[in-house]
Design a protein around this motif. Sequence first.
Motif, PDB file in Angstrom:
ATOM      1  N   LEU A   1     -25.058 -56.906  -7.256  1.00 49.83           N
ATOM      2  CA  LEU A   1     -25.536 -57.869  -6.256  1.00 49.83           C
ATOM      3  C   LEU A   1     -26.727 -58.665  -6.772  1.00 49.83           C
ATOM      4  CD1 LEU A   1     -25.210 -55.760  -2.983  1.00 49.83           C
ATOM      5  CD2 LEU A   1     -23.679 -57.551  -3.829  1.00 49.83           C
ATOM      6  N   GLN A   2     -27.504 -58.090  -7.689  1.00 54.86           N
ATOM      7  CA  GLN A   2     -28.620 -58.790  -8.304  1.00 54.86           C
ATOM      8  C   GLN A   2     -28.136 -59.797  -9.351  1.00 54.86           C
ATOM      9  OE1 GLN A   2     -31.890 -58.758  -7.472  1.00 54.86           O
ATOM     10  NE2 GLN A   2     -31.194 -57.527  -5.758  1.00 54.86           N
TER      11      GLN A   2
ATOM     12  N   LEU B   1     -23.879 -50.948  -7.339  1.00 52.38           N
ATOM     13  CA  LEU B   1     -23.793 -52.008  -6.339  1.00 52.38           C
ATOM     14  C   LEU B   1     -25.027 -52.907  -6.395  1.00 52.38           C
ATOM     15  CD1 LEU B   1     -22.199 -53.232  -3.999  1.00 52.38           C
ATOM     16  CD2 LEU B   1     -23.429 -51.662  -2.468  1.00 52.38           C
ATOM     17  N   TYR B   2     -26.196 -52.325  -6.473  1.00 53.19           N
ATOM     18  CA  TYR B   2     -27.445 -53.091  -6.531  1.00 53.19           C
ATOM     19  C   TYR B   2     -27.465 -53.996  -7.763  1.00 53.19           C
ATOM     20  CZ  TYR B   2     -32.382 -54.176  -7.061  1.00 53.19           C
ATOM     21  OH  TYR B   2     -33.574 -54.827  -7.227  1.00 53.19           O
ATOM     22  N   GLU B   3     -27.066 -53.427  -8.926  1.00 48.32           N
ATOM     23  CA  GLU B   3     -27.055 -54.206 -10.171  1.00 48.32           C
ATOM     24  C   GLU B   3     -26.112 -55.403 -10.057  1.00 48.32           C
ATOM     25  OE1 GLU B   3     -25.519 -53.428 -14.654  1.00 48.32           O
ATOM     26  OE2 GLU B   3     -26.854 -51.899 -13.804  1.00 48.32           O
TER      27      GLU B   3
ATOM     28  N   PHE C   1     -18.627 -48.334  -5.836  1.00 49.67           N
ATOM     29  CA  PHE C   1     -19.629 -47.801  -4.919  1.00 49.67           C
ATOM     30  C   PHE C   1     -18.994 -46.885  -3.876  1.00 49.67           C
ATOM     31  CE2 PHE C   1     -21.737 -48.353  -0.743  1.00 49.67           C
ATOM     32  CZ  PHE C   1     -22.886 -47.621  -1.000  1.00 49.67           C
TER      33      PHE C   1
ATOM     34  N   ALA D   1     -24.955 -46.492  -5.732  1.00 48.18           N
ATOM     35  CA  ALA D   1     -25.875 -47.483  -5.164  1.00 48.18           C
ATOM     36  C   ALA D   1     -26.482 -48.340  -6.271  1.00 48.18           C
ATOM     37  CB  ALA D   1     -26.972 -46.778  -4.364  1.00 48.18           C
ATOM     38  N   GLY D   2     -26.765 -47.730  -7.410  1.00 51.03           N
ATOM     39  CA  GLY D   2     -27.304 -48.488  -8.546  1.00 51.03           C
ATOM     40  C   GLY D   2     -26.317 -49.514  -9.074  1.00 51.03           C
TER      41      GLY D   2
ATOM     42  N   HIS E   1     -17.060 -53.831  -7.822  1.00 53.06           N
ATOM     43  CA  HIS E   1     -18.334 -53.137  -7.631  1.00 53.06           C
ATOM     44  C   HIS E   1     -18.355 -52.380  -6.304  1.00 53.06           C
ATOM     45  CE1 HIS E   1     -18.546 -57.199  -6.054  1.00 53.06           C
ATOM     46  NE2 HIS E   1     -19.440 -56.776  -5.177  1.00 53.06           N
ATOM     47  N   TRP E   2     -17.719 -52.949  -5.279  1.00 50.57           N
ATOM     48  CA  TRP E   2     -17.634 -52.257  -3.997  1.00 50.57           C
ATOM     49  C   TRP E   2     -16.719 -51.034  -4.094  1.00 50.57           C
ATOM     50  CZ3 TRP E   2     -20.872 -52.824  -0.148  1.00 50.57           C
ATOM     51  CH2 TRP E   2     -21.591 -54.012  -0.048  1.00 50.57           C
TER      52      TRP E   2
END
Length: 193
Positions: A188-189, A184-186, A74, A181-182, A70-71
């Motif tokens: 991390l959530q 990564l956010y998804e 991103f 960013a979406g 994911h990183w």
Amino acid sequence: MSPFSILLIGLAMSTDAFAAAIGKGVAMGRPRLRDALRTGLIFGTIEAITPLLGWLLGKAAAPYVQAWDHWIAFVLLLGLGLHMIINGVRGDEHDEPEAQADSARSFWLLALTGLATSIDAAAIGVGLAFLDVHIGIVAAVIGLCTFGMVTLGVLLGSKLGEIAGKRAEILGGIVLILVGAGILYEHLQHPLA
């Protein structure tokens, strides 16, 4: 990845080709529909193939970097987005549409230009190899968006000029950053997703 995110990636990937197509349209003077469709087909085909190649490369590396996927997605999207924004702001001082007018219709010149604008799509393919996404659908969407945007860019090139093309590239860069960013956010959530 949602269908809307896939569409946004397709549109973002087509913006640099759109900017190049505006330049081609300017160089052609008054391009015919046939010329615009041919240019769109060349760019769209190349832009659809390059994410597949990048995806294959990413899949080969996936077992080694799965914890950071994911990183990686991103950072690639962020980097590509920033690159597109910088290119859009800076512009291309070395473009000379008049000097290219005679060779603008050449298949190989169009193919090379299409390849140059599709390098970012290959990087997108690498990033998508780490996500649960059907690369065939993404590649098709990228190719179709590019076909449409390039065809439109060639037809409108003499009217829109270079300024609109650069603004489109800036917008495409912003969209890529937001999609990254979406992702990564998804993740991390929902870290186990």
